[in-house]
Design a protein around this motif. Sequence first.
Motif, mmCIF file in Angstrom:
data_model
loop_
_atom_site.group_PDB
_atom_site.id
_atom_site.type_symbol
_atom_site.label_atom_id
_atom_site.label_comp_id
_atom_site.label_asym_id
_atom_site.label_seq_id
_atom_site.Cartn_x
_atom_site.Cartn_y
_atom_site.Cartn_z
ATOM 1 N N ASP A 30 0.830 -1.207 0.000
ATOM 2 C CA ASP A 30 0.000 0.000 0.000
ATOM 3 C C ASP A 30 0.860 1.251 0.000
ATOM 4 O OD1 ASP A 30 -2.318 -1.485 -0.057
ATOM 5 O OD2 ASP A 30 -2.709 -1.289 2.103
ATOM 6 N N GLU A 31 1.928 1.232 0.780
ATOM 7 C CA GLU A 31 2.814 2.389 0.845
ATOM 8 C C GLU A 31 3.445 2.661 -0.517
ATOM 9 O OE1 GLU A 31 6.252 4.229 3.731
ATOM 10 O OE2 GLU A 31 6.190 2.056 3.505
ATOM 11 N N CYS A 32 3.881 1.616 -1.196
ATOM 12 C CA CYS A 32 4.474 1.798 -2.532
ATOM 13 C C CYS A 32 3.457 2.407 -3.494
ATOM 14 C CB CYS A 32 4.990 0.469 -3.074
ATOM 15 S SG CYS A 32 6.480 -0.115 -2.246
ATOM 16 N N GLY A 33 2.230 1.928 -3.438
ATOM 17 C CA GLY A 33 1.183 2.480 -4.289
ATOM 18 C C GLY A 33 0.887 3.932 -3.976
ATOM 19 N N MET A 34 0.876 4.262 -2.692
ATOM 20 C CA MET A 34 0.622 5.645 -2.283
ATOM 21 C C MET A 34 1.753 6.574 -2.717
ATOM 22 S SD MET A 34 -0.826 5.103 1.552
ATOM 23 C CE MET A 34 -2.344 4.227 1.880
ATOM 24 N N ILE A 35 2.984 6.097 -2.604
ATOM 25 C CA ILE A 35 4.133 6.892 -3.038
ATOM 26 C C ILE A 35 4.079 7.106 -4.540
ATOM 27 C CG2 ILE A 35 6.657 6.857 -3.326
ATOM 28 C CD1 ILE A 35 6.754 5.516 -0.520
ATOM 29 N N GLU A 36 3.757 6.058 -5.268
ATOM 30 C CA GLU A 36 3.649 6.180 -6.723
ATOM 31 C C GLU A 36 2.558 7.182 -7.118
ATOM 32 O OE1 GLU A 36 2.583 3.239 -10.388
ATOM 33 O OE2 GLU A 36 3.939 2.465 -8.849
ATOM 34 N N ALA A 37 1.414 7.104 -6.446
ATOM 35 C CA ALA A 37 0.317 8.038 -6.747
ATOM 36 C C ALA A 37 0.699 9.475 -6.391
ATOM 37 C CB ALA A 37 -0.940 7.615 -5.991
#
Length: 84
Positions: A30-37
């Motif tokens: 989830d953190e990786c996805g949030m950083i990407e977004a």
Amino acid sequence: MNFLGILLHQAALYSKAKIDALPDDVSVDDECGMIEAASAPAFALAETILSLPARSENEIRIKATATAWIEGTYWTDANFRALN
């Protein structure tokens, strides 16, 4: 292109604020996805800047700044001082 350099810096600040505000209790995925977004607007702007021709020293510096964002070195002192 000067305006795009300013926009890139604003997008970078936005991304940094969003990333700094991420909760501590999220999963790695989830953190990786949030950083990407959070980083997506700055990446899109940097890619746009890199697609444009550089005709002046200032435009060359702005393109170097966009490259630094793409390469993950934007926040180092050397690149941060080269903004616009």
